[in-house]
Write a protein that holds these residues in place. Structure first.
Motif, PDB file in Angstrom:
ATOM      1  N   SER A  41       0.798  -1.169  -0.302  1.00 58.61           N
ATOM      2  CA  SER A  41      -0.364   0.024   0.229  1.00 58.61           C
ATOM      3  C   SER A  41       1.383   0.909   0.203  1.00 58.61           C
ATOM      4  N   GLN A  42       2.301   1.098   0.148  1.00 59.09           N
ATOM      5  CA  GLN A  42       3.543   1.949   0.514  1.00 59.09           C
ATOM      6  C   GLN A  42       3.535   2.576  -0.523  1.00 59.09           C
ATOM      7  N   ARG A  43       3.577   1.512  -2.277  1.00 54.06           N
ATOM      8  CA  ARG A  43       4.583   1.182  -2.797  1.00 54.06           C
ATOM      9  C   ARG A  43       4.817   2.855  -3.847  1.00 54.06           C
ATOM     10  N   GLU A  44       3.506   3.376  -4.122  1.00 57.44           N
ATOM     11  CA  GLU A  44       3.679   4.578  -4.709  1.00 57.44           C
ATOM     12  C   GLU A  44       4.922   6.042  -3.559  1.00 57.44           C
ATOM     13  N   GLN A  45       4.587   5.433  -2.042  1.00 58.48           N
ATOM     14  CA  GLN A  45       5.492   6.890  -1.838  1.00 58.48           C
ATOM     15  C   GLN A  45       6.404   6.532  -2.281  1.00 58.48           C
ATOM     16  N   VAL A  46       6.948   4.771  -1.978  1.00 60.34           N
ATOM     17  CA  VAL A  46       8.820   4.528  -2.342  1.00 60.34           C
ATOM     18  C   VAL A  46       8.909   4.723  -3.432  1.00 60.34           C
ATOM     19  N   GLU A  47       7.969   4.227  -4.051  1.00 60.82           N
ATOM     20  CA  GLU A  47       8.991   4.370  -5.293  1.00 60.82           C
ATOM     21  C   GLU A  47       9.257   6.208  -6.129  1.00 60.82           C
ATOM     22  N   ARG A  48       8.209   7.065  -5.592  1.00 59.11           N
ATOM     23  CA  ARG A  48       8.461   8.805  -5.782  1.00 59.11           C
ATOM     24  C   ARG A  48       9.713   8.977  -4.489  1.00 59.11           C
ATOM     25  N   ALA A  49      10.231   8.522  -3.333  1.00 60.76           N
ATOM     26  CA  ALA A  49      11.082   8.546  -3.053  1.00 60.76           C
ATOM     27  C   ALA A  49      11.913   8.199  -3.578  1.00 60.76           C
ATOM     28  N   ALA A  50      12.087   6.853  -3.742  1.00 57.12           N
ATOM     29  CA  ALA A  50      13.496   5.880  -4.765  1.00 57.12           C
ATOM     30  C   ALA A  50      14.210   7.198  -6.188  1.00 57.12           C
ATOM     31  N   ALA A  51      13.094   7.396  -6.341  1.00 51.99           N
ATOM     32  CA  ALA A  51      13.313   8.543  -7.712  1.00 51.99           C
ATOM     33  C   ALA A  51      13.817   9.606  -7.466  1.00 51.99           C
ATOM     34  N   ALA A  52      13.111  10.042  -5.933  1.00 53.85           N
ATOM     35  CA  ALA A  52      13.813  11.349  -5.772  1.00 53.85           C
ATOM     36  C   ALA A  52      15.666  11.430  -5.062  1.00 53.85           C
ATOM     37  N   CYS A  53      16.062  10.200  -4.869  1.00 54.35           N
ATOM     38  CA  CYS A  53      17.533  10.409  -4.088  1.00 54.35           C
ATOM     39  C   CYS A  53      18.538  10.797  -5.251  1.00 54.35           C
ATOM     40  N   PRO A  54      18.638  12.049  -4.812  1.00 56.03           N
ATOM     41  CA  PRO A  54      19.730  12.145  -5.112  1.00 56.03           C
ATOM     42  C   PRO A  54      20.766  11.333  -5.992  1.00 56.03           C
ATOM     43  N   LEU A  55      21.375  10.491  -5.095  1.00 54.25           N
ATOM     44  CA  LEU A  55      22.210   9.368  -5.157  1.00 54.25           C
ATOM     45  C   LEU A  55      22.146   8.001  -6.087  1.00 54.25           C
ATOM     46  N   GLN A  56      20.399   8.196  -6.265  1.00 55.77           N
ATOM     47  CA  GLN A  56      20.086   6.831  -6.252  1.00 55.77           C
ATOM     48  C   GLN A  56      20.735   5.654  -5.572  1.00 55.77           C
ATOM     49  N   ALA A  57      20.060   6.257  -4.236  1.00 58.46           N
ATOM     50  CA  ALA A  57      20.979   4.557  -3.669  1.00 58.46           C
ATOM     51  C   ALA A  57      19.233   3.806  -2.894  1.00 58.46           C
ATOM     52  N   ILE A  58      18.722   3.846  -3.370  1.00 59.01           N
ATOM     53  CA  ILE A  58      17.368   3.443  -3.227  1.00 59.01           C
ATOM     54  C   ILE A  58      17.006   2.399  -4.454  1.00 59.01           C
ATOM     55  N   LEU A  59      16.922   1.034  -4.112  1.00 54.88           N
ATOM     56  CA  LEU A  59      16.456  -0.147  -4.786  1.00 54.88           C
ATOM     57  C   LEU A  59      14.839  -0.942  -4.829  1.00 54.88           C
ATOM     58  N   VAL A  60      13.850  -0.691  -5.020  1.00 56.37           N
ATOM     59  CA  VAL A  60      12.559  -0.975  -4.920  1.00 56.37           C
ATOM     60  C   VAL A  60      12.563  -2.119  -5.928  1.00 56.37           C
ATOM     61  N   ASP A  61      12.087  -3.524  -5.060  1.00 53.60           N
ATOM     62  CA  ASP A  61      11.868  -4.500  -6.033  1.00 53.60           C
ATOM     63  C   ASP A  61      10.361  -5.155  -5.332  1.00 53.60           C
ATOM     64  N   GLN A  62       9.792  -5.727  -6.524  1.00 51.52           N
ATOM     65  CA  GLN A  62       8.947  -6.445  -6.225  1.00 51.52           C
ATOM     66  C   GLN A  62       9.308  -8.314  -5.742  1.00 51.52           C
ATOM     67  N   LEU A  63       8.401  -8.537  -4.368  1.00 52.41           N
ATOM     68  CA  LEU A  63       8.883  -9.230  -4.348  1.00 52.41           C
ATOM     69  C   LEU A  63       7.974 -10.718  -4.746  1.00 52.41           C
ATOM     70  N   ASN A  64       8.670 -11.957  -5.343  1.00 50.26           N
ATOM     71  CA  ASN A  64       8.077 -12.959  -5.920  1.00 50.26           C
ATOM     72  C   ASN A  64       7.251 -13.780  -4.581  1.00 50.26           C
ATOM     73  N   GLU A  65       6.442 -14.562  -5.394  1.00 55.50           N
ATOM     74  CA  GLU A  65       6.099 -14.857  -4.338  1.00 55.50           C
ATOM     75  C   GLU A  65       6.983 -16.598  -3.971  1.00 55.50           C
ATOM     76  N   ARG A  66       7.708 -16.885  -4.620  1.00 56.75           N
ATOM     77  CA  ARG A  66       9.534 -18.102  -4.554  1.00 56.75           C
ATOM     78  C   ARG A  66      10.296 -17.122  -3.515  1.00 56.75           C
ATOM     79  N   ASP A  67      10.003 -15.854  -3.315  1.00 55.13           N
ATOM     80  CA  ASP A  67      11.093 -14.866  -2.387  1.00 55.13           C
ATOM     81  C   ASP A  67      10.330 -14.890  -1.565  1.00 55.13           C
ATOM     82  N   ALA A  68       8.718 -14.843  -1.163  1.00 53.77           N
ATOM     83  CA  ALA A  68       8.438 -14.444  -0.080  1.00 53.77           C
ATOM     84  C   ALA A  68       8.227 -15.393   1.079  1.00 53.77           C
ATOM     85  N   PRO A  69       7.941 -15.168   2.017  1.00 52.25           N
ATOM     86  CA  PRO A  69       8.258 -16.132   3.762  1.00 52.25           C
ATOM     87  C   PRO A  69       7.091 -16.728   3.770  1.00 52.25           C
ATOM     88  N   ALA A  70       7.086 -17.959   3.678  1.00 56.04           N
ATOM     89  CA  ALA A  70       6.198 -19.256   3.617  1.00 56.04           C
ATOM     90  C   ALA A  70       5.205 -19.007   4.744  1.00 56.04           C
TER      91      ALA A  70
END
Length: 75
Positions: A41-70
């Protein structure tokens, strides 16, 4: 969603903390603290924050089902 910040690149400009304060916050004047797995639910804010980083130090990934905790199965 998974968030990774390259703390060796982060210079503490705090743009992310202004744009997504539920996920990013400054500890003191230079140390960034962040939630590595915020709710989608916070994806839009997080993506905006990542785009605003002057040094592009933030990476945002979608977790795959296989990566999600069981989830524990009922016994």
């Amino acid at each position: 969603m998974r968030v990774v910040v390259d703390l060796s690149r982060c210079q503490g400009y705090a743009q992310c903390a202004f744009l997504a304060p539920e996920v990013f916050r400054m500890h003191g004047e230079e140390a960034l603290m962040y939630h590595p797995n915020p709710d989608d639910s916070q994806r839009e804010q997080v993506e905006r924050a990542a785009a605003a980083c002057p040094l592009q130090a933030i990476l945002v990934d979608q977790l795959n089902e296989r990566d999600a905790p069981a989830e524990a199965s009922p016994s």
